[in-house]
Design a protein around this motif. Structure first.
Motif, PDB file in Angstrom:
ATOM      1  N   LEU A   1      44.477  40.297  44.297  1.00 14.61           N
ATOM      2  CA  LEU A   1      44.912  41.628  43.900  1.00 14.61           C
ATOM      3  C   LEU A   1      44.583  42.658  44.975  1.00 14.61           C
ATOM      4  O   LEU A   1      45.392  43.498  45.327  1.00 14.61           O
ATOM      5  CB  LEU A   1      44.200  42.021  42.607  1.00 14.61           C
ATOM      6  CG  LEU A   1      44.932  41.651  41.334  1.00 14.61           C
ATOM      7  CD1 LEU A   1      44.072  42.025  40.141  1.00 14.61           C
ATOM      8  CD2 LEU A   1      46.277  42.329  41.280  1.00 14.61           C
TER       9      LEU A   1
ATOM     10  N   SER B   1      51.575  40.976  29.537  1.00 13.27           N
ATOM     11  CA  SER B   1      50.627  41.238  30.616  1.00 13.27           C
ATOM     12  C   SER B   1      49.222  40.851  30.205  1.00 13.27           C
ATOM     13  O   SER B   1      48.885  40.748  29.029  1.00 13.27           O
ATOM     14  CB  SER B   1      50.644  42.711  30.972  1.00 13.27           C
ATOM     15  OG  SER B   1      49.907  43.413  30.004  1.00 13.27           O
TER      16      SER B   1
ATOM     17  N   ARG C   1      44.948  43.315  32.999  1.00 14.51           N
ATOM     18  CA  ARG C   1      45.016  43.987  34.280  1.00 14.51           C
ATOM     19  C   ARG C   1      46.053  45.105  34.316  1.00 14.51           C
ATOM     20  O   ARG C   1      45.932  46.076  35.022  1.00 14.51           O
ATOM     21  CB  ARG C   1      45.339  42.975  35.377  1.00 14.51           C
ATOM     22  CG  ARG C   1      44.127  42.488  36.099  1.00 14.51           C
ATOM     23  CD  ARG C   1      44.542  41.617  37.248  1.00 14.51           C
ATOM     24  NE  ARG C   1      45.090  40.344  36.778  1.00 14.51           N
ATOM     25  CZ  ARG C   1      46.230  39.855  37.216  1.00 14.51           C
ATOM     26  NH1 ARG C   1      46.940  40.516  38.083  1.00 14.51           N
ATOM     27  NH2 ARG C   1      46.634  38.691  36.771  1.00 14.51           N
ATOM     28  N   SER C   2      47.110  44.925  33.564  1.00 13.06           N
ATOM     29  CA  SER C   2      48.167  45.928  33.658  1.00 13.06           C
ATOM     30  C   SER C   2      48.712  46.256  32.265  1.00 13.06           C
ATOM     31  O   SER C   2      49.907  46.367  32.089  1.00 13.06           O
ATOM     32  CB  SER C   2      49.280  45.424  34.561  1.00 13.06           C
ATOM     33  OG  SER C   2      49.667  44.143  34.108  1.00 13.06           O
TER      34      SER C   2
ATOM     35  N   LYS D   1      47.647  51.449  34.737  1.00  7.82           N
ATOM     36  CA  LYS D   1      47.286  50.251  35.479  1.00  7.82           C
ATOM     37  C   LYS D   1      48.509  49.663  36.178  1.00  7.82           C
ATOM     38  O   LYS D   1      48.433  49.190  37.313  1.00  7.82           O
ATOM     39  CB  LYS D   1      46.673  49.205  34.533  1.00  7.82           C
ATOM     40  CG  LYS D   1      45.231  49.474  34.194  1.00  7.82           C
ATOM     41  CD  LYS D   1      44.673  48.288  33.439  1.00  7.82           C
ATOM     42  CE  LYS D   1      43.280  48.616  32.919  1.00  7.82           C
ATOM     43  NZ  LYS D   1      42.817  47.586  31.992  1.00  7.82           N
TER      44      LYS D   1
ATOM     45  N   GLU E   1      49.320  51.693  39.172  1.00  6.50           N
ATOM     46  CA  GLU E   1      48.333  51.437  40.211  1.00  6.50           C
ATOM     47  C   GLU E   1      48.666  50.141  40.960  1.00  6.50           C
ATOM     48  O   GLU E   1      48.586  50.057  42.178  1.00  6.50           O
ATOM     49  CB  GLU E   1      46.968  51.333  39.535  1.00  6.50           C
ATOM     50  CG  GLU E   1      45.788  51.404  40.481  1.00  6.50           C
ATOM     51  CD  GLU E   1      44.503  51.141  39.711  1.00  6.50           C
ATOM     52  OE1 GLU E   1      44.411  51.560  38.536  1.00  6.50           O
ATOM     53  OE2 GLU E   1      43.599  50.508  40.273  1.00  6.50           O
ATOM     54  N   LEU E   2      49.070  49.192  40.164  1.00  6.08           N
ATOM     55  CA  LEU E   2      49.469  47.900  40.729  1.00  6.08           C
ATOM     56  C   LEU E   2      50.633  48.080  41.710  1.00  6.08           C
ATOM     57  O   LEU E   2      50.652  47.510  42.802  1.00  6.08           O
ATOM     58  CB  LEU E   2      49.881  46.984  39.576  1.00  6.08           C
ATOM     59  CG  LEU E   2      50.130  45.501  39.818  1.00  6.08           C
ATOM     60  CD1 LEU E   2      49.703  44.754  38.567  1.00  6.08           C
ATOM     61  CD2 LEU E   2      51.581  45.227  40.086  1.00  6.08           C
ATOM     62  N   CYS E   3      51.557  48.922  41.297  1.00  6.13           N
ATOM     63  CA  CYS E   3      52.717  49.171  42.158  1.00  6.13           C
ATOM     64  C   CYS E   3      52.280  49.817  43.470  1.00  6.13           C
ATOM     65  O   CYS E   3      52.715  49.421  44.553  1.00  6.13           O
ATOM     66  CB  CYS E   3      53.723  50.079  41.464  1.00  6.13           C
ATOM     67  SG  CYS E   3      54.586  49.265  40.123  1.00  6.13           S
TER      68      CYS E   3
ATOM     69  N   ARG F   1      49.414  49.748  44.829  1.00  7.87           N
ATOM     70  CA  ARG F   1      48.659  48.821  45.642  1.00  7.87           C
ATOM     71  C   ARG F   1      49.582  47.856  46.383  1.00  7.87           C
ATOM     72  O   ARG F   1      49.326  47.428  47.491  1.00  7.87           O
ATOM     73  CB  ARG F   1      47.674  48.033  44.767  1.00  7.87           C
ATOM     74  CG  ARG F   1      46.356  47.781  45.482  1.00  7.87           C
ATOM     75  CD  ARG F   1      45.447  46.917  44.653  1.00  7.87           C
ATOM     76  NE  ARG F   1      45.133  47.516  43.356  1.00  7.87           N
ATOM     77  CZ  ARG F   1      44.901  46.784  42.262  1.00  7.87           C
ATOM     78  NH1 ARG F   1      44.980  45.485  42.303  1.00  7.87           N
ATOM     79  NH2 ARG F   1      44.599  47.381  41.118  1.00  7.87           N
TER      80      ARG F   1
ATOM     81  N   MET G   1      51.878  39.407  39.472  1.00 10.92           N
ATOM     82  CA  MET G   1      50.775  40.340  39.487  1.00 10.92           C
ATOM     83  C   MET G   1      50.451  40.814  38.075  1.00 10.92           C
ATOM     84  O   MET G   1      49.302  40.951  37.690  1.00 10.92           O
ATOM     85  CB  MET G   1      51.105  41.548  40.371  1.00 10.92           C
ATOM     86  CG  MET G   1      51.258  41.201  41.838  1.00 10.92           C
ATOM     87  SD  MET G   1      49.870  40.297  42.506  1.00 10.92           S
ATOM     88  CE  MET G   1      48.711  41.627  42.761  1.00 10.92           C
TER      89      MET G   1
END
Lengths: 175, 1094
Positions: free
Chosen positions: B970, B1009, B1012-1013, B1018, B1021-1023, B1025, B1092
């Motif tokens: 991640l 999910s 984590r998301s 979240k 944020e993943l996007c 990142r 992810m």
């Protein structure tokens, strides 16, 4: 190229033959016709309209593309250059042209007027190549020719009255 | 319609013919008609003669002898013109009907030559119809050599320059049909002139006529001239002229494509205009714009684009458009265009996008209920699978269905398709099918075609030797007459030599021989009613050499069986019963007698019978055999050595074994031998002087072909028997050695006078003659491709037992047409499909055989090794053990095949790139094979390694990704595409909305999910990142949007996500839609996100 065209009826009697790739000798021509008839006549109408195989007189790898209309098989023998479906449509054009020219064409027309049938064909296929596919142009050419003929006949003198037989023929149309 | 100018006679005739019951009756009627017509000709011309003048009438009256008539020919128009008036008119009309009747008679195959002269006459008529009737009958009936053709030249010349365009047309058609090569010069100028005619109908015919003249006499109408004219007429103002010119271009281009390469842009422009309906609507056919012209242009493009990458690239766009437009219409004429496009696309330099489109069209054809379309589908598939085998896998069931169709045409095409898609995995199944159809077929063309095909694939892909022997024997049985004799040679050398490996696995070879013997023993005990010659001869050889190996039948029974076969009197069972076949059977019997150790009564009788044979060769063999048998039976074993067909023959060219005899003779007072060199020279000189002495003025006659032919015929027997021949050389005279022993024929006296020491004499002679005696002992260099083939076979055979595993990836794609509940029939079909399509996706045909493969096999035995190469790809003989199906062996990669389909589930779209070895010509130039790692959408749960963390990072894939814990992944999880990280695309929401609509490719995913998301923040944020720009986060609806670009802005990707909390838990469902300007980017990104989120 188109190697030849054979119209043959359900009992195997040829109604029109045209050899674009020459097959010399009556016997060999007859054997071509017989072979073609034997091959197409055994096929039910729901089979596809193609036959691959051999017509030795024209060489190997000859494809027969045919359509069956009521009593007649219209068979075009072609080499691998020609388009399979294209030729099928060409047969359709030919038949439509015949139908327009003879008003409900029937088998007898092809015999009695084999020369005229040839002229129509000459407008569609020449020397084994597809010359014209536009049905109006085809009919126009035929029409011009016949008009010119009647004109010249009229000039030469009043034409004979129609033979009595033509009425008789009308009766035989469906025969 | 005008003019039914037909007589009742003709009507009655046709009626009678139509009703006739037999050919004989028809012939009688026609004979009567011919007589009537002849009478008419005479009386009619007599009438004409009354009007026109005695000379002409008299000429026609003579009729037959045309020579007498020819001088009058140029007079014809004049004569008819002079006659004029009503009487002539009627006469002409009658003449026309007369000719139509002649035409009819000719069409039924009878001689109408008596009427030809009338046709020539009518061609000169004023009336266009009459004229054309004349030309027509001439062109239909006159043979090319007929002298009347000359008489028409004058008339054609006149008509070609006529001011009347119909006469021009008539003459052009006549020129096309009637001119022969020696007459081309007489009309070529006029035809050339008509290319400039004002009427389109003349121009379009003139170009075809000109091409015809060029074909007839390329030295008079040169290629350059025609090419030049054709290029001009292609741009004619009238589309019809262009249309007929296309024909000529196509034919010329097929002979020599070079002069037309530069026409590609013009052709493309014409095709574009047609596709865009810029032609007048009268050229439409069923609302398709000028379909024939489209087809022709596509065909020409196909010819030009073949093996020419540069030309092909120019065509891709228009071909795609043409195909797409034709696909939309979906009627017969448009399908014809589609089909031409398919043929073109598979023929020119390949383009993956077009190939996919062609593949889609093919599957539409295949699934059609219209038989013609299925036929085209199979044909199209056959043209595509050879170079792109993966397309076959999509259509397994359709192909199986075609195989079961009753329509032979379709069947044949399907067999052809099968042949083309054969690989080492499905060869057994396909050969079985082909043999099955060969058995049922009666058409000689199909039979010989199938026979060749079976031989080819059996040699190329045979899984093991036993199968090969069995298959070829079955082929001999069914269609032995059509098999190339070399195949028999190959078969026998395989049996004799076995695998031919250096380490000589003698045991395996013996097993093979045993199997072969049992096969043939069974054949001998139940002989079919008709045995082709090659089968009988192979049978005789195999049993003769290895009969002692039989465990199913004792040797003496086999000998009896052979004797029965020979004596049965059924020539059909003896392959025609030619003397050489009989000799071979005799040899076999003798060899077996030697193996058996004593002579069974039946054999003795047969041999005794043949001592009275009218065939001197057979007679001599039997006499000699009898002599050995009665005088010194211990010699038998030496004369007929067991399994020695490959043994080298030691030859003592110094005849040292005669030394004892010589010295004995000398000691008995004989004169020592004097070399007579001088004498010989003298003799030669004498001959030479004689030759020079004016007796012989002409060169000596060449030895006649016949003599050679005869020799060849003798040789044939031996070459057919290949190694048998070699074996025979080792045998003494009086031995049976089949047709192979030319020496015995050449020196019969020698042998007959020396029956006591047969082997001595023969060995020497054999040395002189036997080219089979070339040193067999020399071990051949291992065939270069044999080993590679065997590894190949091994590796690809592996997935076979897995059933569908063989074509793994594509199975799901093909599944939809199958109903959820499968009937037994369907299951059967699928089983067939599995057998058939095994290995398809991963195994393109192996490289073609070396050129030396076949021909060299005949003479030199050591080359048999090479031949048996492909068939020895047997597990036993293979150097490496067969790999386990799950772990693809390294060889696979070396061979460039993608074989790990069995381990992964590959999404269909992406597999395109995986398999495509060709350059991606139309793809944007963004990437090393981007999608390559992507086709693993669902990583197996136990190893939640994240292949997509490394998407685009092919190099790092192996060592980093699978081992990394998720959290690490991640952190380092910046999404990369095309080898570089994506960049955030800074846009606002309205811009996002605008671009959203413009992106062509959409990739929706929906994932439950992990924690984590499970919330919007979240997810966003993943996007971020991953490298995306957060455009907006809408907490009210739990939606978020983000954007990125790749390749320096050449492609963009937009992401929309919506989080829906699942009831009662920490997890939630995330629906993400990725839109992108580049499908590859979109796909990779969506898969990346999916992983992810999970």
């Amino acid at each position: 190229m188109i190697k030849g065209i054979v119209i043959v009826n359900n009992s195997g009697k040829p109604r029109l033959t045209k050899f674009y790739q020459n097959v010399s000798g009556e016997d060999r021509q007859q054997s071509v016709i017989r072979r073609i008839f034997q091959q197409v006549s055994t096929r039910p109408d729901n089979f596809c309209n193609y036959l691959e195989g051999s017509v030795p007189e024209w060489g190997e790898n000859i494809k027969l593309i045919y359509r069956h209309y009521a009593t007649l098989y219209f068979v075009f023998a072609v080499d691998s250059q020609e388009s399979d479906l294209g030729i099928l449509d060409l047969i359709q054009v030919f038949v439509e042209a015949l139908d327009k020219r003879f008003e409900n064409v029937c088998e007898l027309d092809l015999i009695f007027h084999s020369d005229r049938v040839h002229y129509i064909l000459d407008e569609i296929v020449m020397g084994g190549m597809v010359l014209e596919t536009n049905i109006n142009s085809i009919l126009q050419a035929i029409h011009d020719q016949e008009k010119m003929h009647t004109d010249s006949m009229r000039k030469a003198g009043p034409s004979d009255s129609l033979d009595a037989i033509s009425t008789k023929l009308g009766a035989g149309r469906n025969w | 319609m005008s003019g039914m100018h037909l007589s009742s006679e003709f009507f009655e005739l046709i009626k009678a013919i139509g009703e006739s019951k037999s050919k004989q009756e028809e012939d009688r009627i026609i004979a009567k008609e011919v007589a009537t017509l002849k009478r008419k000709l005479e009386s009619g011309s007599a009438g004409g003669g009354g009007g026109g003048g005695g000379a002409g009438g008299g000429g026609i009256g003579i009729g037959g002898p045309s020579l007498g008539y020819i001088p009058g020919a140029p007079m014809l128009p004049g004569a008819s013109g002079a006659a004029g008036g009503n009487a002539l008119n009627t006469n002409k009309k009658k003449a026309r009907e007369f000719l139509v009747r002649v035409l009819y008679v000719e069409m039924l195959g009878h001689d109408g030559s008596f009427g030809y002269i009338k046709a020539v006459e009518l061609a000169a008529s004023q009336s266009i119809i009459h004229k054309r009737t004349g030309y027509l009958v001439c062109s239909c009936c006159l043979s090319p050599e007929h002298e009347f053709r000359f008489m028409l030249v004058n008339q054609m010349q006149r008509d070609l320059i006529s001011s009347n365009l119909l006469e021009c047309c008539g003459a052009l058609i006549a020129v096309t049909n009637l001119i022969t090569s020696d007459l081309v010069g007489t009309v070529s100028t006029q035809v050339m002139g008509l290319l400039e005619h004002t009427a389109e109908t003349v121009r379009k015919k003139a170009i075809i006529a000109l091409h015809r003249l060029h074909q007839l006499a390329p030295d008079i109408v040169t290629k350059q001239e025609v090419t030049e004219k054709v290029r001009k007429l292609l741009c004619d103002r009238d589309p019809a002229v262009m249309g007929s010119t296309l024909n000529v271009i196509e034919t010329l281009a097929r002979v020599d494509v070079q002069p037309f390469k530069d026409l590609v842009p013009s052709l493309i422009s014409i095709l574009k205009q047609i596709c865009e309906r810029r032609l007048p609507s009268e050229y439409d056919y069923h609302r398709i714009p000028a379909p024939w012209m489209q087809m022709k242009i596509v065909r020409i493009l196909s010819v030009i684009g073949k093996n020419d990458m540069a030309c092909s690239e120019g065509m891709y766009e228009i071909l795609g458009e043409c195909l797409r437009k034709a696909e939309e219409a979906g009627i017969n004429a448009s399908n014809a265009i589609v089909y031409e496009c398919i043929r073109c696309i598979t023929n020119i330099y390949p383009n993956p996008v077009l190939l996919d489109a062609a593949g889609a069209s093919i599957s539409r054809f295949l699934s059609s209920r219209v038989q013609n379309l299925r036929y085209l589908g199979v044909t199209g598939l056959a043209s595509i699978v050879e170079r792109h085998p993966k397309y076959a896998a999509d259509h397994q069931l359709a192909v199986i269905e075609c195989l079961e169709d009753r329509d032979e045409t379709l069947l044949r095409k399907t067999l052809d398709l099968l042949y083309r898609m054969t690989n080492p995995v499905n060869v057994v199944f396909i050969t079985d099918r082909l043999l099955h159809f060969l058995r049922g077929s009666t058409d000689p063309y199909l039979k010989s075609d199938l026979t060749t095909k079976i031989c080819n694939i059996a040699e190329r892909y045979a899984p093991n030797n036993a199968w090969y022997v069995q298959t070829i024997t079955e082929l001999f049985r069914i269609a032995g007459d059509l098999v190339d004799p070399v195949v028999a040679t190959n078969l026998m050398s395989l049996i004799a030599e076995g695998t031919g490996n250096e380490d000589d696995d003698e045991e395996a070879d013996m097993v093979l021989r045993k199997q072969a013997v049992e096969l043939y023993v069974n054949l001998l005990s139940n002989p079919p009613n008709r045995m082709p010659r090659v089968l009988v001869e192979t049978l005789a050889w195999v049993l003769g050499e290895y009969g002692y190996l039989s465990s199913v039948m004792p040797l003496d029974a086999i000998i009896d069986g052979m004797c029965q076969l020979l004596q049965s009197g059924s020539t059909a069972r003896l392959g025609g019963g030619s003397p050489s076949t009989r000799r071979l059977i005799l040899s076999a019997i003798m060899k077996m007698v030697a193996q058996y150790g004593s002579c069974p009564a039946a054999a003795a009788k047969v041999i005794d019978d043949y001592t009275k044979s009218s065939d001197p060769d057979a007679q001599k063999r039997c006499l000699e055999f009898q002599a050995i048998l009665t005088q010194s039976p211990q010699l038998l074993v030496e004369v007929f050595p067991v399994d020695a067909s490959l043994e080298d023959v030691e030859v003592d060219i110094n005849l040292s074994f005669l030394d004892g005899l010589v010295s004995e003779a000398i000691s008995n007072g004989a004169r020592t031998y004097q070399k007579q060199e001088d004498d010989e020279d003298d003799y030669v000189n004498a001959v030479a002087t004689q030759t020079a002495s004016a007796f012989k003025m002409t060169p000596y006659e060449k030895p006649s072909e016949k003599a050679y032919g005869h020799g060849a015929m003798h040789g044939m027997g031996s070459s057919t028997m290949g190694p048998g021949g070699a074996a025979n050389v080792a045998l003494p005279p009086g031995n049976p050695s089949g047709a192979g022993s030319m020496p015995t024929v050449s020196s019969p006296t020698n042998q007959l006078t020396n029956p006591g020491e047969p082997q001595l004499v023969l060995r020497n002679v054999a040395n002189v003659w036997g080219k089979q005696a070339t040193p067999v002992a020399v071990q051949p260099a291992p065939a270069p491709f044999a080993s590679s083939v065997s590894t190949f076979a091994n590796s690809t055979t592996a997935p076979a037992p897995a059933g569908y595993g063989g074509f793994g990836s594509s199975t799901p794609a093909a599944a939809p047409p199958v109903a959820p509940v499968k009937t037994a029939e369907q299951l059967e079909k699928e089983r067939l499909a599995a057998a058939l399509f095994g290995g398809i996706s991963g195994a393109p045909p192996p490289p073609s055989q070396p050129a030396s493969y076949r021909p060299s096999a005949i003479a030199s035995p050591q080359l048999h090794q090479t031949i048996s190469g492909p068939v020895k790809s047997d597990v036993r003989s293979a150097p490496t053990p067969a790999p386990a199906p799950v772990a693809p062996p390294p060889e696979v990669d070396l061979l460039g095949f993608d074989m790990d389909t069995s381990t992964t589930t590959v999404s269909h779209t992406s597999s395109v790139d995986m398999f495509a070895p060709m350059p991606m010509v139309n793809e944007p130039s963004h990437a090393p094979p981007v999608a390559a790692p992507s086709p693993k959408p669902a990583a197996p749960p136990p190893a939640p390694a994240d292949p997509f963390a490394a998407a685009g990072l092919l190099d790092g894939f192996a060592d980093s990704a699978p081992l990394q814990p998720i959290s690490d992944a991640l952190d380092s999880a910046k999404f990369e595409f095309g080898g570089s990280p994506i960049a955030p695309l800074t846009i606002n929401t309205p811009q996002f909305g605008q671009r959203w609509g413009q992106c062509p490719s959409t990739h929706p995913i929906s994932v439950a999910s992990s924690t984590r998301s499970n919330t919007l923040s979240k997810f966003m944020e993943l996007c971020v990142r991953a490298g995306l720009h957060k455009v907006e986060e809408i907490a009210a609806t739990n939606e978020g949007i983000a954007a990125c670009m790749a390749g320096g802005g050449s492609s963009v990707a937009l992401v929309h996500g919506k989080i829906s909390p699942l009831p009662g838990g920490a997890s939630s469902r995330v629906d993400v839609t990725v839109k992108s300007s580049d499908p590859q980017l979109g796909l990779s990104l969506s898969m990346y996100l999916q992983n992810m989120i999970r």
